[in-house]
Scaffold this motif. Structure first.
Motif, PDB file in Angstrom:
ATOM      1  N   ILE A  45      40.357  16.517  70.852  1.00 31.81           N
ATOM      2  CA  ILE A  45      40.172  17.935  71.154  1.00 31.81           C
ATOM      3  C   ILE A  45      39.937  18.767  69.897  1.00 31.81           C
ATOM      4  CG2 ILE A  45      41.333  19.994  72.037  1.00 31.81           C
ATOM      5  CD1 ILE A  45      42.612  18.262  74.166  1.00 31.81           C
ATOM      6  N   ILE A  46      40.739  18.536  68.850  1.00 33.01           N
ATOM      7  CA  ILE A  46      40.651  19.371  67.648  1.00 33.01           C
ATOM      8  C   ILE A  46      39.250  19.332  67.025  1.00 33.01           C
ATOM      9  CG2 ILE A  46      41.516  19.700  65.299  1.00 33.01           C
ATOM     10  CD1 ILE A  46      44.260  18.804  66.319  1.00 33.01           C
ATOM     11  N   PRO A  47      38.672  18.142  66.760  1.00 30.78           N
ATOM     12  CA  PRO A  47      37.315  18.137  66.195  1.00 30.78           C
ATOM     13  C   PRO A  47      36.286  18.793  67.112  1.00 30.78           C
ATOM     14  CG  PRO A  47      38.337  15.979  65.975  1.00 30.78           C
ATOM     15  CD  PRO A  47      39.208  16.778  66.899  1.00 30.78           C
ATOM     16  N   ARG A  48      36.492  18.650  68.428  1.00 28.17           N
ATOM     17  CA  ARG A  48      35.549  19.254  69.375  1.00 28.17           C
ATOM     18  C   ARG A  48      35.635  20.780  69.326  1.00 28.17           C
ATOM     19  NH1 ARG A  48      33.057  16.661  73.787  1.00 28.17           N
ATOM     20  NH2 ARG A  48      32.136  18.082  75.306  1.00 28.17           N
ATOM     21  N   LEU A  49      36.854  21.291  69.193  1.00 30.61           N
ATOM     22  CA  LEU A  49      37.040  22.746  69.168  1.00 30.61           C
ATOM     23  C   LEU A  49      36.468  23.383  67.906  1.00 30.61           C
ATOM     24  CD1 LEU A  49      40.666  23.147  70.615  1.00 30.61           C
ATOM     25  CD2 LEU A  49      38.499  23.644  71.754  1.00 30.61           C
ATOM     26  N   ILE A  50      36.648  22.686  66.765  1.00 26.46           N
ATOM     27  CA  ILE A  50      36.183  23.268  65.495  1.00 26.46           C
ATOM     28  C   ILE A  50      34.796  22.756  65.098  1.00 26.46           C
ATOM     29  CG2 ILE A  50      38.554  23.548  64.694  1.00 26.46           C
ATOM     30  CD1 ILE A  50      38.208  21.142  62.923  1.00 26.46           C
ATOM     31  N   SER A 267      30.573  12.791  75.928  1.00 20.99           N
ATOM     32  CA  SER A 267      30.909  13.470  77.177  1.00 20.99           C
ATOM     33  C   SER A 267      32.402  13.416  77.452  1.00 20.99           C
ATOM     34  CB  SER A 267      30.149  12.832  78.342  1.00 20.99           C
ATOM     35  OG  SER A 267      30.575  11.489  78.523  1.00 20.99           O
ATOM     36  N   ILE A 268      32.836  14.228  78.419  1.00 23.43           N
ATOM     37  CA  ILE A 268      34.245  14.229  78.811  1.00 23.43           C
ATOM     38  C   ILE A 268      34.649  12.852  79.335  1.00 23.43           C
ATOM     39  CG2 ILE A 268      35.973  15.251  80.316  1.00 23.43           C
ATOM     40  CD1 ILE A 268      35.001  17.132  78.147  1.00 23.43           C
ATOM     41  N   SER A 269      33.767  12.234  80.118  1.00 21.17           N
ATOM     42  CA  SER A 269      34.053  10.895  80.645  1.00 21.17           C
ATOM     43  C   SER A 269      34.227   9.891  79.519  1.00 21.17           C
ATOM     44  CB  SER A 269      32.932  10.439  81.582  1.00 21.17           C
ATOM     45  OG  SER A 269      32.820  11.297  82.689  1.00 21.17           O
ATOM     46  N   MET A 270      33.359   9.983  78.508  1.00 23.63           N
ATOM     47  CA  MET A 270      33.482   9.078  77.376  1.00 23.63           C
ATOM     48  C   MET A 270      34.753   9.344  76.588  1.00 23.63           C
ATOM     49  SD  MET A 270      32.538   6.576  75.546  1.00 23.63           S
ATOM     50  CE  MET A 270      30.949   6.165  76.236  1.00 23.63           C
TER      51      MET A 270
END
Length: 349
Positions: A45-50, A267-270
């Protein structure tokens, strides 16, 4: 693939061999798997958010290995069980290899002594693979130099700066996770806990080996925190095998970083598949220097990352591994203290 398979099987069998202490083993496993799943989730989550890694350009070798097809989640679940295990190894289908390893591991536990000959073969193969890898690691500096020079030459100093930024963010994630999650789990003064475990944490940081830190960890818990030897004798060695919280953060961070840098959409699934695989791989990741390299290779294959990312990852693996091992050992000790407060164990026997 062979190393991952053997490590997962041996990890499962070592857990199942503890018969007289199922209560401690079960509680330890719940603690380790829950914190590992939380760590992997945070690492995704953290890398995706930033948007970590976006704008970073890498010129690397391409790979003909495609990401796991997630167009139909039901088909993916159906294909988890290999119809031909040999084909799964040959085709590099890591998901099927992992599931096959789980099946073999629990089957060996179920058959008991009759499975000992096969278990010994797998154990020997695991040791041979580890020896080969540890020998190769002696030549890693040469390989890293030869691999990273073309990358830096092609991409310039911006590559080094981006990797340094990645390391800083990674270490912040490591220790924030340790202070928040483990500090809340121990139910004692966090200041006292972290002061007591400092010798073990520093040894883990310097050696990059949770296994080599076991004696110091037991001493810190038994003498410093008053934890029963019954708990430390199970939870600490078990943690050195299955508790890879920081490695899960590291793997997830690196997958997202390289995916963003290479323009690959995860993706979210991945992400769900990577999270589950991360937890499963943590069972078999060896508690030795460089033990996470095989895990990263497996996850990178699932995500469809180009083969060239391995060279970049290996070049910074030791710097990553130092902090990861330190946090993993802190997690082992946090489990001991948490179990002391929750299980009715006679600490004087």
């Amino acid at each position: 693939f062979t190393l991952v398979f053997c490590s997962v099987v041996m990890g499962i069998c070592s857990i199942g061999s503890i018969k007289t202490t199922g209560k401690i083993t079960g509680a330890s496993m719940v603690f380790f798997l829950c914190t590992t799943a939380l760590a992997s989730l945070a690492g995704l989550i953290i890398p995706r958010l930033i948007h970590l890694g976006e704008g970073v350009s890498f010129e690397m070798a391409t790979s003909d290995i495609a990401a796991t097809d997630m167009s139909n989640i039901l088909d993916t679940i159906k294909n988890l069980i290999p119809s031909n295990p040999v084909s799964a190894f040959a085709q590099g289908n890591m998901l099927q290899v992992l599931v096959f390893a789980v099946i073999i591991g629990f089957t060996l536990i179920a058959v008991g002594e009759k499975g000992d000959p096969l278990l010994k073969v797998i154990d020997s193969l695991n040791e041979v693979c580890l020896k080969i890898i540890s020998t190769i690691m002696y030549f890693t500096p040469i390989g890293v130099f030869c691999t990273i020079v073309p990358v830096v030459q092609a991409n310039g100093t911006e590559t080094i700066i981006s990797l340094a930024t990645q390391l800083i963010i990674l270490y912040l994630a490591f220790f924030i996770f340790a202070f928040v999650v483990y500090g809340l789990a121990v139910k004692v003064s966090p200041l006292r806990f972290f002061k007591t475990i400092m010798p073990a944490a520093l040894n883990a940081f310097g050696t990059c080996s949770s296994s080599a830190t076991i004696p110091i960890s037991k001493q810190c818990m038994e003498e410093g925190m008053g934890v029963s030897n019954k708990i430390t004798s199970i939870a600490i060695p078990l943690g050195a095998t299955v508790n890879m919280d920081a490695v899960s953060i590291l793997m997830s961070f690196m997958i997202m970083f390289f995916a963003n840098a290479c323009g690959i959409n995860v993706s979210i699934s991945m992400m769900v598949i990577i999270l589950l695989a991360n937890v499963l791989l943590s069972v078999g990741t060896p508690g030795v220097p460089g033990g996470a390299i095989a895990s990263f290779a497996a996850l990178a294959t699932m995500a469809g990352l180009p083969a060239g990312v391995m060279g970049v990852y290996i070049s910074i693996n030791t710097l990553c591994d130092m902090g990861a091992t330190c946090v993993n050992v802190i997690g082992d000790l946090a489990c001991c203290v948490a179990l002391k407060g929750r299980l009715k164990i006679d600490e004087h026997k």
